[in-house]
Motif scaffolding. Structure first.
Motif, PDB file in Angstrom:
ATOM      1  N   GLU A 114       0.827  -1.200   0.000  1.00 40.69           N
ATOM      2  CA  GLU A 114       0.000   0.000   0.000  1.00 40.69           C
ATOM      3  C   GLU A 114       0.862   1.251   0.000  1.00 40.69           C
ATOM      4  N   SER A 115       0.419   2.277  -0.719  1.00 44.72           N
ATOM      5  CA  SER A 115       1.152   3.537  -0.755  1.00 44.72           C
ATOM      6  C   SER A 115       1.124   4.210   0.611  1.00 44.72           C
ATOM      7  N   LEU A 116       2.087   5.081   0.840  1.00 46.67           N
ATOM      8  CA  LEU A 116       2.274   5.678   2.158  1.00 46.67           C
ATOM      9  C   LEU A 116       1.087   6.519   2.620  1.00 46.67           C
ATOM     10  N   LEU A 117       0.401   7.183   1.684  1.00 42.44           N
ATOM     11  CA  LEU A 117      -0.629   8.149   2.066  1.00 42.44           C
ATOM     12  C   LEU A 117      -2.002   7.799   1.516  1.00 42.44           C
ATOM     13  N   THR A 118      -2.241   6.535   1.264  1.00 41.25           N
ATOM     14  CA  THR A 118      -3.533   6.107   0.737  1.00 41.25           C
ATOM     15  C   THR A 118      -4.655   6.526   1.676  1.00 41.25           C
ATOM     16  N   GLY A 119      -5.668   7.171   1.110  1.00 45.05           N
ATOM     17  CA  GLY A 119      -6.828   7.577   1.889  1.00 45.05           C
ATOM     18  C   GLY A 119      -6.664   8.871   2.644  1.00 45.05           C
ATOM     19  N   ARG A 120      -5.490   9.501   2.575  1.00 43.01           N
ATOM     20  CA  ARG A 120      -5.253  10.748   3.304  1.00 43.01           C
ATOM     21  C   ARG A 120      -5.610  11.958   2.427  1.00 43.01           C
ATOM     22  N   THR A 121      -5.985  13.030   3.083  1.00 50.30           N
ATOM     23  CA  THR A 121      -6.222  14.299   2.407  1.00 50.30           C
ATOM     24  C   THR A 121      -5.100  15.257   2.760  1.00 50.30           C
ATOM     25  N   ALA A 122      -4.449  15.804   1.739  1.00 50.59           N
ATOM     26  CA  ALA A 122      -3.299  16.686   1.956  1.00 50.59           C
ATOM     27  C   ALA A 122      -3.501  17.998   1.219  1.00 50.59           C
ATOM     28  N   VAL A 123      -3.138  19.095   1.873  1.00 47.41           N
ATOM     29  CA  VAL A 123      -3.133  20.397   1.214  1.00 47.41           C
ATOM     30  C   VAL A 123      -1.687  20.887   1.138  1.00 47.41           C
ATOM     31  N   VAL A 124      -1.376  21.528   0.026  1.00 46.74           N
ATOM     32  CA  VAL A 124      -0.045  22.089  -0.198  1.00 46.74           C
ATOM     33  C   VAL A 124      -0.226  23.543  -0.597  1.00 46.74           C
ATOM     34  N   TYR A 125       0.479  24.433   0.078  1.00 50.50           N
ATOM     35  CA  TYR A 125       0.444  25.852  -0.266  1.00 50.50           C
ATOM     36  C   TYR A 125       1.694  26.182  -1.066  1.00 50.50           C
ATOM     37  N   GLY A 126       1.475  26.611  -2.312  1.00 51.13           N
ATOM     38  CA  GLY A 126       2.587  26.938  -3.192  1.00 51.13           C
ATOM     39  C   GLY A 126       2.686  25.964  -4.344  1.00 51.13           C
ATOM     40  N   ALA A 127       2.648  26.484  -5.573  1.00 52.73           N
ATOM     41  CA  ALA A 127       2.725  25.634  -6.764  1.00 52.73           C
ATOM     42  C   ALA A 127       4.055  25.771  -7.468  1.00 52.73           C
ATOM     43  N   GLY A 128       5.043  26.324  -6.775  1.00 49.08           N
ATOM     44  CA  GLY A 128       6.366  26.476  -7.368  1.00 49.08           C
ATOM     45  C   GLY A 128       7.171  25.202  -7.289  1.00 49.08           C
ATOM     46  N   SER A 129       8.491  25.330  -7.290  1.00 53.11           N
ATOM     47  CA  SER A 129       9.349  24.150  -7.376  1.00 53.11           C
ATOM     48  C   SER A 129       9.172  23.217  -6.176  1.00 53.11           C
ATOM     49  N   ILE A 130       9.217  23.752  -4.955  1.00 53.23           N
ATOM     50  CA  ILE A 130       9.071  22.911  -3.768  1.00 53.23           C
ATOM     51  C   ILE A 130       7.644  22.406  -3.629  1.00 53.23           C
ATOM     52  N   GLY A 131       6.673  23.316  -3.697  1.00 55.28           N
ATOM     53  CA  GLY A 131       5.280  22.900  -3.572  1.00 55.28           C
ATOM     54  C   GLY A 131       4.885  21.874  -4.616  1.00 55.28           C
ATOM     55  N   GLY A 132       5.362  22.080  -5.851  1.00 52.18           N
ATOM     56  CA  GLY A 132       5.041  21.129  -6.912  1.00 52.18           C
ATOM     57  C   GLY A 132       5.636  19.759  -6.650  1.00 52.18           C
ATOM     58  N   ALA A 133       6.887  19.723  -6.183  1.00 53.14           N
ATOM     59  CA  ALA A 133       7.531  18.444  -5.892  1.00 53.14           C
ATOM     60  C   ALA A 133       6.822  17.701  -4.779  1.00 53.14           C
ATOM     61  N   VAL A 134       6.420  18.426  -3.742  1.00 53.74           N
ATOM     62  CA  VAL A 134       5.717  17.795  -2.621  1.00 53.74           C
ATOM     63  C   VAL A 134       4.332  17.321  -3.051  1.00 53.74           C
ATOM     64  N   ALA A 135       3.620  18.134  -3.833  1.00 46.38           N
ATOM     65  CA  ALA A 135       2.299  17.731  -4.312  1.00 46.38           C
ATOM     66  C   ALA A 135       2.387  16.463  -5.165  1.00 46.38           C
ATOM     67  N   ARG A 136       3.397  16.383  -6.013  1.00 41.54           N
ATOM     68  CA  ARG A 136       3.590  15.185  -6.833  1.00 41.54           C
ATOM     69  C   ARG A 136       3.832  13.958  -5.959  1.00 41.54           C
ATOM     70  N   ALA A 137       4.692  14.117  -4.963  1.00 37.27           N
ATOM     71  CA  ALA A 137       5.003  12.984  -4.089  1.00 37.27           C
ATOM     72  C   ALA A 137       3.775  12.538  -3.308  1.00 37.27           C
ATOM     73  N   PHE A 138       3.007  13.487  -2.793  1.00 41.98           N
ATOM     74  CA  PHE A 138       1.788  13.140  -2.057  1.00 41.98           C
ATOM     75  C   PHE A 138       0.805  12.397  -2.964  1.00 41.98           C
ATOM     76  N   ALA A 139       0.637  12.895  -4.195  1.00 43.37           N
ATOM     77  CA  ALA A 139      -0.282  12.243  -5.129  1.00 43.37           C
ATOM     78  C   ALA A 139       0.207  10.842  -5.487  1.00 43.37           C
ATOM     79  N   ARG A 140       1.502  10.712  -5.713  1.00 38.78           N
ATOM     80  CA  ARG A 140       2.075   9.407  -6.059  1.00 38.78           C
ATOM     81  C   ARG A 140       1.866   8.399  -4.935  1.00 38.78           C
ATOM     82  N   GLU A 141       1.863   8.887  -3.688  1.00 40.92           N
ATOM     83  CA  GLU A 141       1.696   7.996  -2.549  1.00 40.92           C
ATOM     84  C   GLU A 141       0.241   7.824  -2.141  1.00 40.92           C
ATOM     85  N   GLY A 142      -0.683   8.222  -3.017  1.00 40.56           N
ATOM     86  CA  GLY A 142      -2.084   7.882  -2.813  1.00 40.56           C
ATOM     87  C   GLY A 142      -2.948   8.910  -2.127  1.00 40.56           C
ATOM     88  N   ALA A 143      -2.417  10.085  -1.796  1.00 39.13           N
ATOM     89  CA  ALA A 143      -3.213  11.103  -1.119  1.00 39.13           C
ATOM     90  C   ALA A 143      -4.130  11.830  -2.100  1.00 39.13           C
TER      91      ALA A 143
END
Length: 263
Positions: free
Chosen positions: A2-31
């Motif tokens: 199972e992915s690390l964040l399956t079923g979790r809801t995550a918010v990320v503030y900022g769509a730049g380089s850091i925010g984008g990287a974190v959002a991608r990782a959260f999505a990849r892990e099932g959030a």
């Protein structure tokens, strides 16, 4: 597995380089990922990039320094998903300036204080808004982002070192208050990310190239691994810290500096 964040809801503030990287990782892990940012173009680009990678996220134009806007955004997220599990703030300042590259004696107090005010306000507003929705559920993770000058003396970094140091101190205090309610607070501490400092540099300063070269020389001498953290490294660490694998980690700053903090 199972992915690390399956079923979790995550918010990320900022769509730049850091925010984008974190959002991608959260999505990849099932959030289920919701990204808030000020710039419509950056939000659209991030959503397109994640979709092209087979993931998905929801975007909204929100100013992280506007408490009412943040509260309304989180209300919409909770109404849509039923709760909030992870909040990550990667925003800095909405204003040009800060004058990195100038000596402290060359700064006005307004330029020196700009990052201190904006960094701390963004983290304060978003963290407290998230906590208000996590505490009643008895769980959640609030995450912040800081950089090397908060702990390592670097000249000509203006008010950014004090700003990041204040964020780290704030995160520890918040962790002490929220820990009994099951909410964790963690800072990620990076050695730097591509392009992140460009909008805050004193570009009209003649001494800037030589001073920037000095930053590079000092940083390279302290880096034990000989490489900088990639955006993927930052996203991966954020996903891990947001997961149950880091369930007893709170009130701390996680090092992504290649050992530069300890050297």
């Amino acid at each position: 597995m199972e992915s690390l964040l399956t079923g979790r809801t995550a918010v990320v503030y900022g769509a730049g380089s850091i925010g984008g990287a974190v959002a991608r990782a959260f999505a990849r892990e099932g959030a289920r990922v919701f990204v808030a940012g000020r710039g419509e173009a950056a939000l659209k680009q991030l959503a397109h990039d994640v979709e092209s990678e087979g993931g998905s996220l929801v975007t909204a134009q929100v100013d992280a320094l506007d408490r009412d806007a943040v509260e309304a955004f989180l209300d919409s997220v909770v109404e849509r998903t039923g709760g909030l599990d992870v909040s990550f703030c990667a925003t800095s300042t909405r204003r040009p300036g800060g004058e990195q590259g100038a000596a402290l004696g060359e700064l006005s107090f307004e330029d020196f204080s700009l990052p201190i005010i904006d960094f701390t306000k963004a983290q304060f507003v978003t963290a407290n808004a998230a906590a208000a929705r996590m505490v009643p559920r008895g769980r959640g993770v609030v995450m912040m982002m800081t950089a090397l000058p908060s702990q390592v003396p670097f000249p000509y970094t203006a008010g950014f070192g004090p700003a990041w140091a204040a964020v780290e101190a704030f995160s520890r205090t918040l962790a002490a208050e929220l820990g009994p309610d099951g909410v964790r607070v963690v800072c990620l501490h990076s050695a730097g990310s591509p392009g992140a400092a460009q909008t805050t540099l004193a570009t009209d300063l003649p001494e800037l190239p030589a001073r920037a070269a000095g930053w590079q020389e000092r940083a390279e001498a302290r880096n034990l691994l000989g490489r900088w953290p990639s955006l993927e490294d930052v996203g991966n660490m954020a996903a891990f810290m947001a997961s149950d694998l880091a369930a007893v980690t709170t009130g701390t700053t996680v090092d992504l500096s290649g050992g530069m903090v300890n050297h």
